[in-house]
Each structure stands twice: as C-alpha cells, then as structure tokens.
Write a protein that holds these residues in place. Structure first.
Motif, mmCIF file in Angstrom:
data_model
loop_
_atom_site.group_PDB
_atom_site.id
_atom_site.type_symbol
_atom_site.label_atom_id
_atom_site.label_comp_id
_atom_site.label_asym_id
_atom_site.label_seq_id
_atom_site.Cartn_x
_atom_site.Cartn_y
_atom_site.Cartn_z
ATOM 1 N N LEU A 148 0.857 -1.178 0.000
ATOM 2 C CA LEU A 148 0.000 0.000 0.000
ATOM 3 C C LEU A 148 0.894 1.228 0.000
ATOM 4 C CD1 LEU A 148 -2.839 1.246 0.186
ATOM 5 C CD2 LEU A 148 -2.573 1.209 2.672
ATOM 6 N N ASN A 149 0.744 2.047 -1.035
ATOM 7 C CA ASN A 149 1.536 3.264 -1.162
ATOM 8 C C ASN A 149 0.672 4.443 -0.734
ATOM 9 O OD1 ASN A 149 2.573 5.726 -2.696
ATOM 10 N ND2 ASN A 149 4.236 4.251 -2.897
ATOM 11 N N VAL A 150 1.155 5.190 0.254
ATOM 12 C CA VAL A 150 0.436 6.353 0.770
ATOM 13 C C VAL A 150 1.351 7.563 0.650
ATOM 14 C CG1 VAL A 150 -0.714 7.386 2.769
ATOM 15 C CG2 VAL A 150 -0.844 4.909 2.390
ATOM 16 N N ASN A 151 0.962 8.513 -0.167
ATOM 17 C CA ASN A 151 1.746 9.734 -0.394
ATOM 18 C C ASN A 151 3.202 9.432 -0.754
ATOM 19 O OD1 ASN A 151 -0.476 11.331 0.080
ATOM 20 N ND2 ASN A 151 0.048 11.732 2.210
ATOM 21 N N GLY A 152 3.412 8.409 -1.574
ATOM 22 C CA GLY A 152 4.744 8.082 -2.062
ATOM 23 C C GLY A 152 5.556 7.162 -1.171
ATOM 24 N N LYS A 153 5.013 6.753 -0.025
ATOM 25 C CA LYS A 153 5.715 5.847 0.884
ATOM 26 C C LYS A 153 4.939 4.548 1.012
ATOM 27 C CE LYS A 153 6.111 7.557 4.852
ATOM 28 N NZ LYS A 153 6.204 8.185 6.166
ATOM 29 N N ASP A 154 5.674 3.423 1.053
ATOM 30 C CA ASP A 154 5.020 2.135 1.291
ATOM 31 C C ASP A 154 4.719 1.993 2.779
ATOM 32 O OD1 ASP A 154 5.051 1.422 -1.355
ATOM 33 O OD2 ASP A 154 6.914 0.289 -1.212
ATOM 34 N N VAL A 155 3.483 1.590 3.069
ATOM 35 C CA VAL A 155 3.025 1.416 4.445
ATOM 36 C C VAL A 155 2.796 -0.075 4.672
ATOM 37 C CG1 VAL A 155 1.123 1.933 6.027
ATOM 38 C CG2 VAL A 155 1.941 3.695 4.469
ATOM 39 N N PRO A 156 3.247 -0.626 5.807
ATOM 40 C CA PRO A 156 3.012 -2.052 6.064
ATOM 41 C C PRO A 156 1.516 -2.364 6.115
ATOM 42 C CG PRO A 156 4.110 -0.998 7.950
ATOM 43 C CD PRO A 156 3.933 0.042 6.908
ATOM 44 N N ALA A 157 1.088 -3.330 5.296
ATOM 45 C CA ALA A 157 -0.331 -3.676 5.212
ATOM 46 C C ALA A 157 -0.488 -5.139 4.823
ATOM 47 C CB ALA A 157 -1.031 -2.785 4.192
#
Length: 149
Positions: free
Chosen positions: A80-89
C-alpha cells in the motif's frame, strides 16, 4: 388520448431522472459511528473505493481500504503506497470476472494515526498513486455507517 400519452411519457421521463439522481453515489463525504470513520471515493477510472479508520488516535488504530481494479489477481504480495511511501499492510485480492477486488488492512497504529492527522490538517492522501482521499468534512463527519451506494 394524445394528452394521456404525453402525460404518461412525461411521468416516465421525470421519474427516471429522479431515480437516477437518487441512486447517484456520494463520494468524499466522511461518516462516523462507534469510533470508526468511513469514506467512499473513486479511482481515476471512476471505480469505487471504500476506506475506514477505526479507533484513530489510539494505539489500536487500524485502517481498511477496498477497491475494484481491472485485471486478475497476481501471484505476489502488493504494498500500500500512501503519499509516495510504502506502508506495512496485509493484502488480499479476489478475482471477479475481468476485475479484481483488492483489500489492504493497515494495523500499524502510528501509520494510521499519521494518515488521520494528515487529513485533519486539511491535506489530501494519495493512495496507490491513483486514489485521492479528500479531507472534506473529516473534522465534522456525518453520523452513520457508510455513504449512500
């Protein structure tokens, strides 16, 4: 007889347009109930996206994103990419016909609380470089379970 036909045709036209207006999806409106914030937005192709934040501001905060996209599910894990950063999901995918339904569950409370804080600061979130999540009324959400479908 002609007046009755014209009246009947007019009623059909007006009732059809009224029904379609009633069925229109309500996007970018936040709802809240039982410590859960809900929103519905769309991809750039116009496909619906459901988003919910549970228990924001707490150490147990979590988030769920579900949306429809074209193609079938792949073999690998997605991020999951949020505002250009990958978030653990946690990622789940279901193929339905020629489309797929993708689900991302974020259990990292710090990441979730950062996203809610970002929205509360009146900034937009960009998910998967395609989905814009607007802040709109997040500070004063409507009461209810979910947006109108």
């Amino acid at each position: 007889m002609n007046i009755q036909s014209i009246t009947l045709a007019a009623l059909v036209v007006f009732s059809t347009s009224s029904y379609s207006a009633f069925q229109e999806r309500e996007y970018n409106t936040w709802y809240a109930k039982n410590a859960v914030l809900y929103d519905m937005t769309q991809t750039s192709e116009g496909m619906p996206v459901m988003l919910s934040f549970s228990q924001s501001g707490r150490r147990s905060a979590n988030m769920l994103v579900s949306y429809i996209s074209e193609g079938s599910c792949g073999e690998g894990e997605q991020t999951l990419n949020v505002n250009g950063k990958d978030v653990p999901a946690t990622y789940r995918c279901i193929t339905i016909g020629q489309n797929r339904i993708e689900h991302f569950a974020v259990n990292d409370a710090d990441s979730v609380n950062d996203m809610v804080h970002h929205l509360n600061s009146d900034f937009t979130l960009l998910l998967q470089n395609d989905i814009k999540v607007w802040a709109s009324n997040i500070k004063t959400p409507k009461y209810g379970l979910a947006p109108r479908f």
